[in-house]
Design a protein around this motif. Structure first.
Motif, PDB file in Angstrom:
ATOM      1  N   ARG A   2      80.121  30.374   5.675  1.00 42.22           N
ATOM      2  CA  ARG A   2      78.748  30.236   5.243  1.00 42.22           C
ATOM      3  C   ARG A   2      78.117  31.608   5.310  1.00 42.22           C
ATOM      4  NH1 ARG A   2      74.268  30.729   7.722  1.00 42.22           N
ATOM      5  NH2 ARG A   2      75.101  30.377   9.818  1.00 42.22           N
ATOM      6  N   GLY A   3      77.504  32.009   4.229  1.00 46.99           N
ATOM      7  CA  GLY A   3      76.737  33.244   4.207  1.00 46.99           C
ATOM      8  C   GLY A   3      75.310  32.900   3.877  1.00 46.99           C
ATOM      9  N   GLY A   4      74.379  33.098   4.818  1.00 44.09           N
ATOM     10  CA  GLY A   4      72.997  32.701   4.581  1.00 44.09           C
ATOM     11  C   GLY A   4      72.916  31.210   4.326  1.00 44.09           C
ATOM     12  N   THR A   5      72.333  30.830   3.172  1.00 44.38           N
ATOM     13  CA  THR A   5      72.228  29.411   2.817  1.00 44.38           C
ATOM     14  C   THR A   5      73.233  29.029   1.729  1.00 44.38           C
ATOM     15  OG1 THR A   5      70.429  29.965   1.280  1.00 44.38           O
ATOM     16  CG2 THR A   5      69.798  29.250   3.492  1.00 44.38           C
ATOM     17  N   SER A   6      74.286  29.809   1.593  1.00 42.91           N
ATOM     18  CA  SER A   6      75.348  29.502   0.634  1.00 42.91           C
ATOM     19  C   SER A   6      76.678  29.380   1.373  1.00 42.91           C
ATOM     20  CB  SER A   6      75.443  30.600  -0.433  1.00 42.91           C
ATOM     21  OG  SER A   6      74.278  30.650  -1.223  1.00 42.91           O
ATOM     22  N   ARG A   7      77.704  28.913   0.640  1.00 41.70           N
ATOM     23  CA  ARG A   7      79.019  28.752   1.270  1.00 41.70           C
ATOM     24  C   ARG A   7      80.109  28.899   0.224  1.00 41.70           C
ATOM     25  NH1 ARG A   7      79.770  23.149   2.589  1.00 41.70           N
ATOM     26  NH2 ARG A   7      81.280  23.102   0.878  1.00 41.70           N
ATOM     27  N   THR A 147      71.531  28.206  15.137  1.00 45.81           N
ATOM     28  CA  THR A 147      71.254  29.641  15.193  1.00 45.81           C
ATOM     29  C   THR A 147      72.552  30.429  15.099  1.00 45.81           C
ATOM     30  OG1 THR A 147      71.386  29.680  17.616  1.00 45.81           O
ATOM     31  CG2 THR A 147      69.207  29.264  16.647  1.00 45.81           C
ATOM     32  N   GLY A 148      72.417  31.738  14.920  1.00 42.26           N
ATOM     33  CA  GLY A 148      73.579  32.611  14.846  1.00 42.26           C
ATOM     34  C   GLY A 148      73.184  34.038  15.149  1.00 42.26           C
ATOM     35  N   ALA A 149      74.166  34.925  15.175  1.00 37.04           N
ATOM     36  CA  ALA A 149      73.883  36.342  15.392  1.00 37.04           C
ATOM     37  C   ALA A 149      73.162  36.906  14.169  1.00 37.04           C
ATOM     38  CB  ALA A 149      75.181  37.106  15.639  1.00 37.04           C
ATOM     39  N   PRO A 150      72.136  37.717  14.375  1.00 35.47           N
ATOM     40  CA  PRO A 150      71.408  38.277  13.231  1.00 35.47           C
ATOM     41  C   PRO A 150      72.240  39.301  12.481  1.00 35.47           C
ATOM     42  CG  PRO A 150      70.644  39.271  15.270  1.00 35.47           C
ATOM     43  CD  PRO A 150      71.586  38.174  15.668  1.00 35.47           C
ATOM     44  N   ARG A 333      69.692  37.712   7.963  1.00 36.23           N
ATOM     45  CA  ARG A 333      70.454  36.522   7.616  1.00 36.23           C
ATOM     46  C   ARG A 333      71.421  36.217   8.775  1.00 36.23           C
ATOM     47  NH1 ARG A 333      68.876  33.227   3.775  1.00 36.23           N
ATOM     48  NH2 ARG A 333      67.057  33.704   5.058  1.00 36.23           N
ATOM     49  N   THR A 334      72.117  35.109   8.668  1.00 36.39           N
ATOM     50  CA  THR A 334      73.208  34.788   9.587  1.00 36.39           C
ATOM     51  C   THR A 334      74.415  34.336   8.754  1.00 36.39           C
ATOM     52  OG1 THR A 334      72.614  32.448   9.850  1.00 36.39           O
ATOM     53  CG2 THR A 334      71.595  34.021  11.378  1.00 36.39           C
ATOM     54  N   ALA A 335      75.569  34.297   9.385  1.00 36.99           N
ATOM     55  CA  ALA A 335      76.785  33.835   8.719  1.00 36.99           C
ATOM     56  C   ALA A 335      77.626  33.069   9.733  1.00 36.99           C
ATOM     57  CB  ALA A 335      77.581  35.007   8.152  1.00 36.99           C
ATOM     58  N   ARG A 336      78.522  32.243   9.232  1.00 40.62           N
ATOM     59  CA  ARG A 336      79.437  31.515  10.118  1.00 40.62           C
ATOM     60  C   ARG A 336      80.825  31.454   9.494  1.00 40.62           C
ATOM     61  NH1 ARG A 336      81.656  26.713  12.308  1.00 40.62           N
ATOM     62  NH2 ARG A 336      81.201  25.234  10.622  1.00 40.62           N
ATOM     63  N   LYS A 337      81.815  31.808  10.297  1.00 43.48           N
ATOM     64  CA  LYS A 337      83.200  31.685   9.860  1.00 43.48           C
ATOM     65  C   LYS A 337      83.634  30.244  10.089  1.00 43.48           C
ATOM     66  CE  LYS A 337      87.596  34.152  10.419  1.00 43.48           C
ATOM     67  NZ  LYS A 337      88.238  35.255  11.172  1.00 43.48           N
ATOM     68  N   ILE A 338      84.023  29.555   9.011  1.00 44.21           N
ATOM     69  CA  ILE A 338      84.335  28.131   9.093  1.00 44.21           C
ATOM     70  C   ILE A 338      85.829  27.893   9.246  1.00 44.21           C
ATOM     71  CG2 ILE A 338      84.203  25.928   7.844  1.00 44.21           C
ATOM     72  CD1 ILE A 338      81.617  27.014   6.549  1.00 44.21           C
ATOM     73  N   MET A 339      86.632  28.577   8.448  1.00 40.59           N
ATOM     74  CA  MET A 339      88.087  28.404   8.562  1.00 40.59           C
ATOM     75  C   MET A 339      88.801  29.590   7.944  1.00 40.59           C
ATOM     76  SD  MET A 339      89.624  27.770   5.364  1.00 40.59           S
ATOM     77  CE  MET A 339      91.016  26.754   5.792  1.00 40.59           C
ATOM     78  N   GLU A 340      90.052  29.733   8.336  1.00 37.20           N
ATOM     79  CA  GLU A 340      90.910  30.776   7.774  1.00 37.20           C
ATOM     80  C   GLU A 340      92.294  30.174   7.590  1.00 37.20           C
ATOM     81  OE1 GLU A 340      92.342  35.381   8.799  1.00 37.20           O
ATOM     82  OE2 GLU A 340      91.044  34.276  10.172  1.00 37.20           O
TER      83      GLU A 340
END
Length: 350
Positions: A2-7, A147-150, A333-340
């Motif tokens: 997820r990057g910001g409000t997109s994925r 929440t996430g890291a800025p 923004r924030t981001a989340r690593k979902i899978m690899e």
């Protein structure tokens, strides 16, 4: 990620075919397009979750990575690489560090990103307390739970990057089919129109706007003509320029925006679109300027209100009272690593 409000999936460029036509076929298959549910791929049946980031070591002097964004149509066999996406951009710095393209530094790591789509440069400041990407943190962005890291994004030279001019028609206001609009190229080519000019209040929900077929048809007609005026040619198969409705906010530093992708109203807001809206909002002469208050040169925080909340954009306004222009903008923004892992595709594609 997820990057910001997109994925969407993030690929290193060497993982994909070098031939563009073959690459696009791979991306369509990866996302499961064309199909309204994208049932056979990774897509989420929405334009916000049918996006791809392609990252490589930069070929540009002074830059760390090159980032090519691809908008994959949900229901058509179409891959559009003309626009940038600032939300997917949020994950490029973390991805580059995780992949070893950029070496993480203790504390924070600045990743200079060259956006291939718009030929513009962005600095991403990523939290790396031990030299590795930190995804957990206390920063929140509207439109995303938790929440996430800025991740601080600073757009350095995105003004006029696609068309060559901030106001590509040569005017800050144009009249299309009796409607006054501003065509602006600031991080993203936009057609900005006051909501009232199209009979709207500006605070409608995305579902309400999408359901008004006559309004959506009118907006698309205006967008196509705006694209022609901006020198983009026939934009019927392109997602740029993006149409935006603007209206007055709760105070002089806020503008209410409804951003279209372009055939549906965004459930929150694009980052690049927010920068374009904020630029129009503080630039004298645009259709958005009178919704706020005059501002002197300097740094200003503009609140861009959207259906899920707001985006705070810091704009650097320079010049004299009679000739003010935005020369830089930044936001969190924030981001989340979902899978690899491995993505399996039909063999006939290769």
């Amino acid at each position: 990620m997820r990057g910001g409000t997109s994925r969407g999936p993030y690929f290193r460029s060497e993982w994909l075919p070098s031939d563009i036509a073959k690459r696009d076929r791979v991306l369509l298959a990866a996302m499961g397009s064309p199909h309204e549910l994208q049932i056979d791929g990774l897509g989420g049946a929405n334009s916000l979750t049918s996006k791809v980031a392609i990252v490589s070591r930069s070929q540009q002097p002074g830059c760390d990575v090159d980032y090519l964004f691809a908008q994959v149509s949900v229901d058509r066999a179409l891959v559009d690489t003309r626009p940038n996406c600032g939300n997917m951009l949020s994950g490029v710095g973390p991805f580059a560090i995780d992949q070893g393209i950029v070496t993480g530094q203790p504390g924070q790591t600045k990743v200079r990103i060259y956006n291939v789509n718009t030929r513009s440069t962005i600095d991403a400041l990523v939290q790396t307390p031990d030299g590795h990407t930190e995804y957990e943190g206390d920063a929140s962005i509207d439109g995303v739970p938790g929440t996430g890291a800025p991740i601080r994004l600073d757009f350095l030279d995105a003004w006029g990057a696609v068309t060559g001019k901030v106001f590509p028609t040569g005017s800050m206001r144009d009249i299309i089919d009796g409607v006054e609009v501003t065509c602006i190229d600031a991080a993203m080519p936009l057609m900005v129109v006051r909501a009232a000019s199209l009979g709207k209040l500006g605070n409608e929900t995305p579902a309400e706007l999408d359901a008004d077929a006559a309004f959506m048809e009118r907006l698309e007609s205006l967008r196509r003509e705006a694209g022609r005026l901006m020198g983009l040619g026939d934009v019927s198969d392109s997602v740029i320029p993006k149409p935006v409705l603007v209206s007055a906010g709760a105070h002089a530093g806020m503008v209410v925006s409804r951003y279209f992708t372009p055939l549906k109203c965004h459930r929150s807001h694009a980052v690049t679109g927010a920068i374009g809206v904020a630029t129009a909002f503080v630039t004298p002469g645009t259709v958005a300027y009178d919704l706020g208050a005059p501002r002197p040169a300097g740094m200003h925080r503009i609140e861009v209100a959207h259906p899920s909340g707001r985006i705070d954009v810091d704009v650097d306004l320079r010049g004299t009272a009679n000739s003010l222009e935005v020369c830089g903008a930044g936001l969190i923004r924030t981001a989340r690593k979902i899978m690899e892992g491995q993505l399996y595709l039909p063999a006939h594609l290769f």
